[in-house]
Design an enzyme around this catalytic site. Structure first.
Site: not given
Length: 399
Positions: A25, A81, A83, A85, A147, A166, A194, A227
Site C-alpha cells: 500500500h 475486487h 485492487e 495486487d 476491505h 483479503d 494484517y 494473501h
C-alpha cells in the site's frame, strides 16, 4: 518461480510468491516476510480462475496455469475486487481467454471499469447467487468494505472451500501453502498484524459478515485467502480469532511507546515499566524511532493500555511518533486507556499534545501525565513509577 499446489481434486493454487516485498500500500504497511498473491484454478466442465496477481508477476501466473490447462480454456474469471495486487495481470489473462465471463460483485462493475476500461463480459452477482460449473457449484457472498467496496467471497460447494479474498490472510512468503507447513509464530503475528493495520477500522462490518457467514451454516474445510497461507487444519479457528479481534477485548497488558533525544524520556519510560512490574502488569516497550510502526500498532491492538512518551520538540513532539499517532486515529481502536509522559526544556507542550492525540483516538486518558524539566530526577522517576502503577490499577479494574 512458484509451483502449482493441488488443494483438492481439481482445485489448484496457481499464484505467485513475492519474497522481496517489504512495503505494501505504498509505504503504509511493512511486509517484513514478503507476501504471496494467491490465484486459484478450478477444473470442471467449466474452468474457473479466482483472482489474478499484480503486474510484474503475470508470467508466473500464466506459466502455473499452463502447467494445468491451456489458459485459453478458462471460461470464468472470478475477480474478487479491483485492487491491483489481485487484478493487475487480468489484461494478460483476458487476452488469452477473451470470451470468458468476468464475475464481480455489483459494485465491481464500476471499480473494474474505472481501473481497466475494458469491454470484458462482466457478470455481477449478489449474495446467495450460485453458478454450476459442472459437478461443482460456486456460491457468492458480497463482502463490501472487507476491505474494498467491491469485495466478493466465493464458496465452492462439496469441496467446502471459502475463497475469502483479503479476509483471513496475511503477508507471508513461504514455500508452504498450508498452516502446518510454515512457522506458526510468524504466521500468527503476520495474521494479527494484517488484521490490525488493514481491517480493524472495518471491525463492525467484519463482525456482521462473520455472523452472516455462520448463519449460512456452510460446511468449511478450507479458507483460501488472497494473501498468505491457506487454512485447512481448523478453518473455524481463524474465523473465531477474527471475531475476537472485532470485539477489541484486549489483554490486560500495556504498551509503552516513546522516543527520546538525550535519554531522559527513555529513563521515564523505564520507570513507568518498573511501576507496572511492581503490581504485575505485563508490558512491552517500543521505540517509535527504531521499531516497526505497524508492529507498534499491532501491539496497541493487543494491549489494553497505551502510554506515550516524547520530549517537547519545537513546541510539539518528536516527528517519529507522528506516524503512530496517525495510525491510532485511523485504525479506530476501542476499549483502551492511556497516559502520557516526557521531558521538556523551553515550553513543555509535548505531554498535553500526546494526551490530545490519545483522546482523538478514542483512548481514555485515565492518569495525569508526568513532565520532567530537562532531565528526570529521582522525584520525577518516582512519579513515573506511580503513573505505571495507576495505569495498571485501572487496567485490572476494567477486566
Amino acid at each position: 518461480m512458484s509451483t502449482v499446489t493441488e488443494l483438492t481434486k481439481g482445485v489448484y493454487w496457481v499464484g505467485a510468491v513475492d519474497w522481496a516485498l517489504r512495503q505494501f500500500h505504498g509505504h503504509e504497511l511493512s511486509t517484513n516476510h514478503g507476501t504471496s498473491y494467491n490465484s486459484y484454478l478450478i477444473i470442471d466442465e467449466k474452468c474457473v480462475l479466482i483472482d489474478a496477481v499484480p503486474t510484474g508477476f503475470q508470467n508466473t501466473l500464466i506459466e502455473n496455469i499452463s502447467n494445468v490447462i491451456d489458459p485459453g480454456k478458462i471460461d470464468i474469471v472470478v475477480a474478487a475486487h479491483a485492487e491491483p495486487d489481485h487484478s493487475g495481470a487480468l489484461p494478460e489473462i483476458m487476452q488469452r481467454c477473451p470470451g470468458a465471463e468476468v464475475i464481480v460483485s455489483p459494485r465491481g462493475i464500476e471499480t473494474f471499469s474505472r481501473h481497466f476500461g475494458q469491454p470484458w463480459n462482466f457478470r455481477p452477482v449478489k449474495t446467495g447467487e450460485t453458478y454450476s460449473i459442472g459437478h461443482k457449484v460456486l456460491t457468492f457472498i458480497e463482502a463490501p468494505m472487507l476491505h474494498w467496496p467491491d469485495n466478493l467471497f466465493t464458496y465452492l460447494n462439496d469441496d467446502a472451500i471459502l475463497f475469502s479474498s483479503d479476509a483471513f490472510g496475511q503477508h507471508y512468503a513461504s514455500t508452504g501453502r498450508f498452516e502446518a507447513e510454515v512457522d506458526r509464530g510468524i504466521l500468527d503475528w503476520e495474521t494479527v498484524k494484517y488484521y490490525t493495520n488493514i481491517l480493524n477500522p472495518l471491525a463492525p462490518m467484519i463482525a456482521k459478515k462473520i455472523d452472516e457467514m455462520v448463519n449460512l451454516k456452510l460446511p468449511l474445510k478450507m479458507i483460501a485467502p488472497a494473501h498468505g497461507i491457506i487454512w485447512r487444519q481448523s478453518p473455524m479457528q481463524i474465523i473465531n480469532q477474527y471475531r475476537k479481534w472485532t470485539e477489541q477485548k484486549s489483554n490486560c497488558s500495556a504498551v509503552i511507546v516513546y522516543d527520546s533525544m538525550w535519554q531522559g524520556t527513555r529513563l521515564m519510560a523505564e520507570a513507568i515499566g518498573e511501576g507496572m512490574t511492581e503490581v504485575g502488569l505485563p508490558f512491552k516497550m517500543m521505540n517509535a524511532a527504531s521499531d516497526d510502526r505497524n508492529d507498534i500498532l499491532t501491539e496497541i491492538l493487543l494491549a489494553r493500555a497505551v502510554v506515550l512518551g516524547s520530549p517537547t520538540f519545537n513546541q510539539g513532539i518528536l516527528p517519529t511518533l507522528s506516524p503512530v499517532l496517525t495510525g491510532m486515529k485511523g485504525l479506530k481502536f476501542k476499549n483502551k486507556i492511556g497516559a502520557a509522559f516526557g521531558t521538556w526544556g523551553w515550553s513543555g507542550e509535548g505531554v498535553g499534545l500526546l494526551e490530545e492525540n490519545l483522546r482523538a483516538s478514542q483512548i481514555e486518558v485515565t492518569t495525569p501525565g508526568v513532565k520532567a524539566k530537562w532531565r528526570p530526577g529521582p522525584e520525577d522517576l518516582e512519579q513515573c513509577r506511580i503513573l505505571g502503577k495507576s495505569v495498571a490499577g485501572t487496567c485490572f479494574l476494567k477486566e
